[in-house]
Design a protein around this motif. Structure first.
Motif, PDB file in Angstrom:
ATOM      1  N   GLY A 178      32.948  47.108  46.556  1.00 25.71           N
ATOM      2  CA  GLY A 178      33.991  47.098  47.572  1.00 25.71           C
ATOM      3  C   GLY A 178      35.282  46.540  47.000  1.00 25.71           C
ATOM      4  O   GLY A 178      35.284  45.449  46.425  1.00 25.71           O
ATOM      5  N   THR A 218      35.481  52.139  48.317  1.00 22.32           N
ATOM      6  CA  THR A 218      34.130  51.912  47.795  1.00 22.32           C
ATOM      7  C   THR A 218      33.814  52.830  46.617  1.00 22.32           C
ATOM      8  O   THR A 218      32.991  53.746  46.753  1.00 22.32           O
ATOM      9  CB  THR A 218      33.097  52.110  48.917  1.00 22.32           C
ATOM     10  N   TYR A 266      27.261  47.858  50.102  1.00 26.09           N
ATOM     11  CA  TYR A 266      27.988  47.289  48.968  1.00 26.09           C
ATOM     12  C   TYR A 266      27.027  46.579  48.018  1.00 26.09           C
ATOM     13  O   TYR A 266      26.119  45.877  48.465  1.00 26.09           O
ATOM     14  CB  TYR A 266      29.020  46.257  49.429  1.00 26.09           C
ATOM     15  N   CYS A 283      26.115  40.604  49.101  1.00 23.63           N
ATOM     16  CA  CYS A 283      26.875  40.726  47.849  1.00 23.63           C
ATOM     17  C   CYS A 283      26.894  39.350  47.191  1.00 23.63           C
ATOM     18  O   CYS A 283      27.877  38.616  47.300  1.00 23.63           O
ATOM     19  CB  CYS A 283      28.286  41.232  48.139  1.00 23.63           C
TER      20      CYS A 283
END
Length: 429
Positions: free
Chosen positions: A255, A277, A349, A382
């Motif tokens: 991202g 993305t 992500y 993430c």
């Protein structure tokens, strides 16, 4: 300042961010400056007092409404405190913006429901310049600037409120997502990205590794591939992840927040960004750095246009306009929003890279500044993120890590070093 109970609606991203806050996902990010001398706390508090008047929107607290959270101007000013926790791990509804000091460092921590990185950097530049002006150029903040005079204060505050309510198009605090909302086809993105298979730390810990790198070294290497510094650093991150996890089947998705102010020629201190993305499919085989850079260059050319961002804005805002979601009481939203955000957002992500670019201050302050840091907010999905900020001579690249494994950071800086790009490494562990 008298508490006039002025309040602000949240933008679409702020509604989500304010509803998912937890110890593992604080939505809080940090900007730091390293100075040549120990911080003068009295001067820093005077600086904060001045900024309270100049940025009334940021001097707010988060309140629970019936259907949505909202921001309300608070009686107490900005918090100025000694650093005593890991970065970006302690955000409170009543204190979403903190000015923190430690030895020769000033940090700004700010919740994402207030603003994004670019909005915060404008505030941060003002903070640094005002502090250094008083410390080294002997110009005290006078009463009119600080707003101790009640009449001046009321007029200034009234002016800000009138700008916000009566002339929203030019307001520095307007919600620009709603302005550029159009009914278009939804943006299609990867729904199930690869996630780094590492165990996260106990709550309240966030490890940081920062490399200080010569900007000329990176420019020299980037020019070999006909790309920019930011795209080169992003491509290297893809390369590290692809080489480290060659057998995975899901796509690696990074991202990358893009500032929409430049795209739409707007000014706001609220959020106005969209994540793009870029993604690479490891199942197609190994990739050279040249292949990755070629992909990244082409992806950015196609994606960073007004028309593409209309799709992104529609995807982000349309759910908030749904009559069912709007009518559900906030207490119920607060239960389900973290799961919705995880399922429809972070599940897509692998990691994130936020690049604030060059932080431009008046040259007369340069000799008092020893460097910068930018740290993105922690995220349970993430687990490792990268934040990039630069001045005219160096790039400061920071990894925020929720795990005790630092191999990715090590391999990243080793990869750069093998290409003649040396780094001065510092950590908080």
């Amino acid at each position: 300042m008298k508490n006039s109970k002025e309040w602000y609606k949240l933008d679409a991203f702020a509604k989500t961010y304010s509803s998912i806050i937890s110890e593992g996902r604080t939505t809080c990010f940090r900007l730091s400056v390293l100075l040549s001398e120990e911080i003068d706390t009295d001067l820093l508090k005077k600086t904060a007092l001045f900024l309270e008047q100049k940025y009334p929107f940021y001097n707010s607290e988060l309140k629970k409404g019936i259907f949505w959270n909202y921001l309300q101007h608070k009686r107490n000013g900005f918090s100025v405190e000694l650093e005593n926790t890991y970065p970006c791990t302690d955000v409170k509804r009543e204190n979403p913006l903190k000015i923190i000091y430690f030895r020769k460092k000033i940090s700004l921590e700010i919740a994402h429901f207030l603003t994004d990185g670019i909005g915060a950097s404008d505030f941060f530049i003002d903070l640094i310049e005002k502090y250094l002006e008083m410390k080294y150029f002997k110009r005290e903040v006078n009463e009119r600037e600080v707003g101790n005079n009640e009449e001046t204060n009321n007029l200034k505050y009234k002016y800000e409120m009138e700008k916000s309510s009566k002339n929203e198009k030019i307001s520095e605090y307007s919600d620009l997502y709603s302005k550029y909302m159009k009914r278009v086809n939804k943006e299609k993105t990867v729904k199930h990205a690869f996630h780094i298979p590492l165990k996260i730390l106990e709550k309240g810990q966030y490890y940081v590794t920062t490399g200080e790198i010569s900007i000329e070294d990176i420019k020299r290497e980037s020019r070999k591939y006909n790309t920019t510094v930011g795209k080169y650093l992003l491509a290297v991150y893809f390369k590290i992840l692809l080489d480290k996890y060659p057998q995975i089947k899901k796509q690696i998705v990074i991202g990358v927040p893009v500032d929409l102010r430049k795209i739409f020629s707007e000014k706001t201190y609220r959020n106005f960004f969209i994540n793009i993305t870029p993604s690479i499919d490891p199942s197609l085989g190994s990739y050279t750095l040249e292949e990755i850079i070629k992909y990244v260059n082409n992806y950015f050319k196609i994606k960073i246009t007004k028309k593409e961002f209309y799709k992104s804005i529609y995807k982000a805002i349309n759910p908030m306009r749904n009559i069912f979601i709007k009518s559900v009481p906030y207490l119920i939203k607060r239960i389900f929003f973290p799961f919705i955000f995880d399922y429809y957002g972070e599940r897509g992500y692998t990691t994130g890279v936020s690049n604030l670019g060059i932080l431009k201050l008046n040259r007369k302050y340069s000799k008092y500044i020893k460097g910068f840091r930018f740290l993105p907010p922690p995220s349970k999905r993430c687990k490792i993120k990268m934040g990039i900020i630069s001045d005219e001579s160096k790039v400061y690249l920071s990894f925020g890590n929720l795990t005790a494994n630092h191999e990715i950071e090590k391999e990243y800086f080793t990869y750069l070093r093998r290409r003649g790009i040396k780094s001065k490494i510092s950590t908080n562990y």
